[in-house]
Design an enzyme around this catalytic site. Structure first.
Site, mmCIF file in Angstrom:
data_model
loop_
_atom_site.group_PDB
_atom_site.id
_atom_site.type_symbol
_atom_site.label_atom_id
_atom_site.label_comp_id
_atom_site.label_asym_id
_atom_site.label_seq_id
_atom_site.Cartn_x
_atom_site.Cartn_y
_atom_site.Cartn_z
ATOM 1 N N LYS A 110 0.720 0.327 -7.462
ATOM 2 C CA LYS A 110 -0.272 -0.745 -7.508
ATOM 3 C C LYS A 110 -1.567 -0.268 -8.170
ATOM 4 O O LYS A 110 -2.014 0.848 -7.936
ATOM 5 C CB LYS A 110 -0.575 -1.240 -6.095
ATOM 6 C CG LYS A 110 0.648 -1.787 -5.364
ATOM 7 C CD LYS A 110 0.316 -2.224 -3.957
ATOM 8 C CE LYS A 110 -0.123 -1.065 -3.097
ATOM 9 N NZ LYS A 110 -0.227 -1.412 -1.665
ATOM 10 N N THR A 124 -11.139 -8.348 -0.450
ATOM 11 C CA THR A 124 -9.770 -7.944 -0.790
ATOM 12 C C THR A 124 -9.041 -7.283 0.374
ATOM 13 O O THR A 124 -7.974 -6.704 0.180
ATOM 14 C CB THR A 124 -9.795 -6.969 -1.985
ATOM 15 O OG1 THR A 124 -10.566 -5.808 -1.624
ATOM 16 C CG2 THR A 124 -10.407 -7.615 -3.215
ATOM 17 N N GLY A 149 -6.634 -6.396 3.099
ATOM 18 C CA GLY A 149 -5.277 -6.820 3.429
ATOM 19 C C GLY A 149 -4.379 -7.094 2.248
ATOM 20 O O GLY A 149 -3.240 -7.546 2.431
ATOM 21 N N THR A 150 -4.820 -6.796 1.034
ATOM 22 C CA THR A 150 -3.980 -7.103 -0.131
ATOM 23 C C THR A 150 -2.682 -6.300 -0.124
ATOM 24 O O THR A 150 -1.615 -6.833 -0.440
ATOM 25 C CB THR A 150 -4.739 -6.844 -1.451
ATOM 26 O OG1 THR A 150 -5.315 -5.532 -1.410
ATOM 27 C CG2 THR A 150 -5.832 -7.862 -1.660
ATOM 28 N N GLY A 151 -2.762 -5.009 0.218
ATOM 29 C CA GLY A 151 -1.552 -4.187 0.217
ATOM 30 C C GLY A 151 -0.557 -4.628 1.270
ATOM 31 O O GLY A 151 0.651 -4.710 1.008
ATOM 32 N N CYS A 152 -1.057 -4.927 2.471
ATOM 33 C CA CYS A 152 -0.192 -5.433 3.538
ATOM 34 C C CYS A 152 0.454 -6.742 3.124
ATOM 35 O O CYS A 152 1.656 -6.964 3.331
ATOM 36 C CB CYS A 152 -0.998 -5.657 4.816
ATOM 37 S SG CYS A 152 -1.895 -4.218 5.425
#
Length: 292
Positions: free
Chosen positions: A182, A215, A217-220
Site C-alpha cells: 500500500k 484517514t 482506519g484505512t488499512g483496516c
C-alpha cells in the site's frame, strides 16, 4: 473450514483489536462487512483506549480468550473469509496461526499490523518473526503499508520501483498467494498508489487522491473489504479492486470528528435515505476534505 451457515448470508471473521474511538480495528471491520452485506463476526485480541488524538492504553486479551472466540464462531456459524489486524504479541500470533490451520480457515487476509503509517513500530521483533513464519504463509493476500513492506522485504522504499521490488521479494520469501503493497505512506503522486503481485501479474493500482487528514482506519477498512468480497465469492483480484474503490469513496466522505485524525466514512451509502442528507454529505465532503 466449516462453511455451513443457516442462511444464504456470507459470513466473515475479523481477528483484531478494539478501537474505543470507533475508527479502526474491530469497529471499522464490522462496519465494512455490514456495508458489503456480509455478516460480521469477531475475535478481539486487545482493547485500546484511544481517540482521534492517539492511543492512551492497550490491554492484551488472554491468548485462551482469543482462541475461544475463534472456535466459537467457526465451529457453529462458519466463515467464508477472515482477516487479521492487530495481534499485538507473539503468543497471540502463534495461537491464531494454529487456529487458522486447525479449523481450516481459508480466504485469510492478513493486514500485518507491525508499523504505523508514520513509521512507529507497534509490535516487537519476536512478534514480527512469528507473524512471518507462522501466519503470513497461510494467507491468500497480505496488505503491508510502506514501512511494513520495508521490514518484510529488507528494502528501503522511496519509489514506485522500490514498491514493485518489495512486492516481488515478499511474495517469494513469505510464500503468500498475493501481496498488496500500500502506498498510503508514500509522498507526492505515489500516495495512495498500491502494488499488486501474485507471482505472475505485477499491477499498479491507482485511484483519485483524496485530500483529507481524516484517514484513520484505512488499512483496516481495506483488508476487511477484501475479506468481505472474498466471502461473497469474488475472486482475489476482483476483491482487491472493489475494496480499493470502497476505501477511496469512504475517504471522500471521511468524518471530521474529534480534535485529531478522524476516521473514514464507512456508512456513506446510508446518508440521506429520504432526507436529502446524501447530497449535503457530498457537498460537505468536497468542501471540507478537498475531494473532487
Amino acid at each position: 473450514m466449516n462453511t455451513a451457515i443457516n442462511s444464504r448470508i456470507p459470513v466473515a471473521l475479523t481477528i483484531a483489536g478494539s478501537d474505543s474511538g470507533g475508527g479502526a480495528g474491530i469497529q471499522a471491520d464490522l462496519r465494512t462487512f455490514a456495508f458489503h452485506c456480509v455478516h460480521g463476526t469477531s475475535a478481539i485480541t486487545c482493547v485500546t483506549a484511544q481517540n482521534t488524538l492517539g492511543v492512551r492504553r492497550v490491554d492484551a486479551m488472554p491468548m485462551e480468550a482469543v482462541v475461544a472466540q475463534i472456535q466459537a464462531v467457526v465451529e457453529d456459524i462458519g466463515v467464508q473469509a477472515a482477516k487479521t489486524g492487530m495481534l499485538l504479541n507473539q503468543e497471540i500470533i502463534f495461537a491464531v496461526a494454529q487456529q487458522v490451520e486447525a479449523l481450516q480457515i481459508n480466504n485469510l487476509v492478513v493486514d500485518p499490523v507491525m508499523v504505523s503509517r508514520t513509521g512507529a513500530q507497534l509490535i516487537d521483533d519476536d512478534a514480527v518473526k512469528t507473524l512471518c513464519h507462522t501466519l503470513i504463509p497461510k494467507a491468500v493476500i497480505i496488505t503491508p503499508n510502506r514501512y511494513e513492506a520495508q521490514i518484510l522485504s529488507g528494502l528501503q522504499i522511496n519509489s514506485l520501483e522500490d514498491m514493485q521490488a518489495a512486492a516481488e521479494i515478499i511474495h517469494k520469501t513469505l510464500r503468500t498467494k498475493a501481496v498488496l503493497v500500500k502506498g498510503g505512506g508514500m509522498q507526492g503522486d505515489l500516495r495512495g498508489v498500491d502494488i499488486w503481485f501474485d507471482g505472475d501479474k505485477l499491477e499498479v493500482l491507482t485511484t483519485k487522491q483524496v485530500e483529507t487528514k481524516n484517514t484513520h482506519g484505512t488499512g483496516c477498512t481495506l483488508s476487511a473489504a477484501i475479506a468481505a468480497n472474498l466471502a461473497k465469492g469474488k475472486d482475489l483480484w476482483q476483491a482487491v479492486q472493489q475494496a480499493k474503490e470502497y476505501v477511496t469513496t469512504a475517504l471522500t466522505y471521511a468524518l471530521d470528528i474529534g480534535e485529531g485524525q478522524g476516521p473514514v466514512g464507512h456508512f456513506f451509502p446510508l446518508w440521506g435515505l429520504g432526507t436529502g442528507d446524501w447530497e449535503l454529505g457530498k457537498k460537505q465532503g468536497s468542501r471540507e476534505q478537498g475531494a473532487g
